[in-house]
Enzyme design. Structure first.
Site, mmCIF file in Angstrom:
data_model
loop_
_atom_site.group_PDB
_atom_site.id
_atom_site.type_symbol
_atom_site.label_atom_id
_atom_site.label_comp_id
_atom_site.label_asym_id
_atom_site.label_seq_id
_atom_site.Cartn_x
_atom_site.Cartn_y
_atom_site.Cartn_z
ATOM 1 N N TYR A 142 0.554 -0.826 -0.336
ATOM 2 C CA TYR A 142 0.278 -0.028 0.171
ATOM 3 C C TYR A 142 0.853 0.767 0.199
ATOM 4 O O TYR A 142 2.144 0.912 0.739
ATOM 5 C CB TYR A 142 -0.800 0.018 1.566
ATOM 6 C CG TYR A 142 -0.368 0.153 2.687
ATOM 7 C CD1 TYR A 142 -0.657 2.074 2.427
ATOM 8 C CD2 TYR A 142 0.228 -0.350 3.082
ATOM 9 C CE1 TYR A 142 -0.383 2.702 4.159
ATOM 10 C CE2 TYR A 142 0.214 0.334 4.369
ATOM 11 C CZ TYR A 142 -0.293 1.731 4.506
ATOM 12 O OH TYR A 142 0.778 2.359 5.921
ATOM 13 N N PHE A 234 -3.081 0.330 12.921
ATOM 14 C CA PHE A 234 -2.872 -1.318 12.548
ATOM 15 C C PHE A 234 -1.484 -0.691 11.930
ATOM 16 O O PHE A 234 -0.900 -2.326 12.141
ATOM 17 C CB PHE A 234 -3.510 -0.787 11.111
ATOM 18 C CG PHE A 234 -3.782 -2.355 9.985
ATOM 19 C CD1 PHE A 234 -5.009 -3.087 10.162
ATOM 20 C CD2 PHE A 234 -2.434 -2.073 8.807
ATOM 21 C CE1 PHE A 234 -4.788 -4.147 9.371
ATOM 22 C CE2 PHE A 234 -2.321 -2.835 8.646
ATOM 23 C CZ PHE A 234 -3.724 -4.405 8.573
ATOM 24 N N ASP A 235 -1.004 -0.457 11.350
ATOM 25 C CA ASP A 235 0.430 -0.611 10.724
ATOM 26 C C ASP A 235 1.259 -1.238 11.832
ATOM 27 O O ASP A 235 2.187 -2.511 11.608
ATOM 28 C CB ASP A 235 0.903 0.200 9.847
ATOM 29 C CG ASP A 235 0.603 1.417 9.396
ATOM 30 O OD1 ASP A 235 -0.649 0.679 8.927
ATOM 31 O OD2 ASP A 235 0.842 1.172 8.337
ATOM 32 N N THR A 236 1.719 -0.672 12.977
ATOM 33 C CA THR A 236 2.313 -0.444 13.788
ATOM 34 C C THR A 236 2.269 -2.411 14.969
ATOM 35 O O THR A 236 2.868 -2.730 15.190
ATOM 36 C CB THR A 236 2.450 0.730 14.913
ATOM 37 O OG1 THR A 236 2.546 1.233 14.609
ATOM 38 C CG2 THR A 236 3.066 -0.034 16.780
#
Length: 444
Positions: A142, A234-236
């Site tokens: 993404y 979310f990424d972390t």
């Protein structure tokens, strides 16, 4: 009145099917217990003769009617010119209320490699979860719609995943070699956030929030059910779980220019991130994240035969013994024989456990490391009792033994304890080294 166009992502029968799926993710996510018990297979490179998309680049958007079309067309042109495999671009519309859905539909009609999905709820994590879950591409990525990250880093980002080298790849604005242009406020916030992650969750990656990431699909299928956050954290959360599972995270230094028109609410995002850190910290402390089942088997790594393990154990032991003798000799004049023996043995025991964990038994990642060291210290206690007892017996039965005699006795006692140490390491401390054992630390 403009009609809002909607379409289902790949892997769904129709849009209604997709809506039910998306709601299920956000309301009643599949329980962790239903995840497959087997580990991820060994990473293999992707074949060169793919006819279906190898890479699916998701662009999550919310009310981006100005930037969406030029950014997607620029991304499309870049991939057409530089990416050697078939690809897809997926625009994930997070419940936009402007002309974003209409523009996304037009792009999907104009560009053969483009598609789009529409979500009824906001949340970058929700958009990525939905798009990645519905994609059949073996590599998922993404990028932020503003394309703040220079696209020349895209191929270096996904190449380690295509080649089978890594599980996840992230762009880093804090890695050596990156070039970043942004204001002091966002620079300070970004660096403080990553320092906080390192100090609280002991992460090894340098930049959790850069909107430039990729993951292998087989890894995403295992990780996504474990990630609870649907927003910016979310990424972390994804990276923390992956790292604790011993998966390989590849970092790419990027050129990054701050978007002055960013829609991110820094205050609310920071509060949500702090809550996420606290939640993940509690889960890790309680051991409720089943990261062990995510690990991959050794890739031609440490030998599993008893003979090979004995050889590696012996090599580690020889180095440890030399270090022990030197440390004992250095501490003996000031600390006395018993204290010098205890300190020298303690330091070497910690180093020996760490070395055997990695070299002899082939275990990687931080998961289980403290438990292994605790068990290693219990084994150290047996060695200490044996060596201390040998010293005490020597001084009781021999009047004023010399330093060389003490060292000979200690080395002999250590050699006697070595066999017991190996048996305990193999049968008790590092039992996770056996293939298929999901309860211990993860092999690389």
């Amino acid at each position: 009145m403009t009609k809002v166009l909607r379409s289902a992502p790949p892997g769904f029968e129709d849009f209604e099917h997709f809506k039910d799926f998306e709601k299920g993710l956000s309301v009643e996510r599949e329980p962790v217990e239903r995840l497959p018990e087997d580990r991820l297979p060994v990473r293999l490179p992707l074949p060169a003769d793919h006819t279906e998309p190898v890479l699916d680049v998701v662009v999550p958007v919310f009310n981006e009617e100005t930037d969406l079309e030029p950014s997607v067309r620029r991304l499309h042109a870049h991939l057409r010119e530089t990416f050697p495999y078939p690809f897809r671009i997926t625009v994930a519309d997070n419940a936009s209320t402007d002309a974003t859905p209409r523009i996304a539909a037009r792009l999907a009609a104009d560009l053969p490699e483009a598609t789009w999905i529409r979500l009824d709820e906001k949340g970058r994590g929700r958009a990525l979860r939905t798009a990645w879950s519905g994609s059949k591409a073996p590599v998922l990525a993404y990028v932020d719609v503003d394309l703040s990250t220079e696209l020349n880093a895209l191929l270096p980002l996904v190449a380690p995943l295509i080649s089978g080298h890594s599980d996840i790849a992230i762009g880093s604005r804090l890695a050596r070699g990156s070039r970043v242009t942004r204001g002091p406020r966002r620079e300070i916030i970004s660096r403080c956030y990553n320092v906080l992650l390192r100090s609280t969750l002991a992460v090894g990656f340098s930049d959790a929030q850069c909107g430039f990431k990729a993951v292998r699909r087989d890894v995403a299928e295992r990780l996504l059910p474990l990630v609870e956050d649907s927003g910016w954290f979310f990424d972390t959360e994804l990276l923390v779980i992956a790292e604790r599972a011993g998966l390989r995270i590849h970092e790419v230094p990027v050129d990054w220019v701050d978007d002055p028109d960013s829609r991110v609410d820094l205050v609310s995002t920071a509060v949500a991130d702090l809550r996420g850190i606290a939640r993940i910290g509690r889960a890790l402390a309680r051991g409720t994240l089943p990261t062990a089942r995510l690990g991959r088997p050794p890739e031609g790594g440490p030998p599993v035969s008893l003979t090979a393990q004995l050889l590696r154990f012996g090599a580690v032991g020889a180095v440890s013994t030399v270090g022990y003798v030197l440390l004992y000799a250095a501490l003996r004049p000031a600390a006395g024989p018993q204290a010098a023996n205890a300190w020298a043995l303690l330091v070497c025991a910690v180093a020996n456990t760490a070395a055997n964990r990695r070299l002899t038994f082939g275990l990687r990642g931080r998961g289980g490391a403290l438990r292994h060291q605790a068990k290693g210290l219990a084994v150290f206690g047996l060695g200490l009792a044996l060596t201390s007892g040998s010293l005490a017996a020597l001084h009781r039965w021999t009047h004023g033994p010399g330093r060389s005699t003490e060292i000979v006795v200690l080395v002999t006692a250590n050699l006697a304890a070595t066999l017991l140490r190996f048996l305990l390491l193999r049968s008790w401390v590092f039992t996770a080294a056996s293939p298929g054992n999901d309860k211990g630390t993860e092999p690389r």
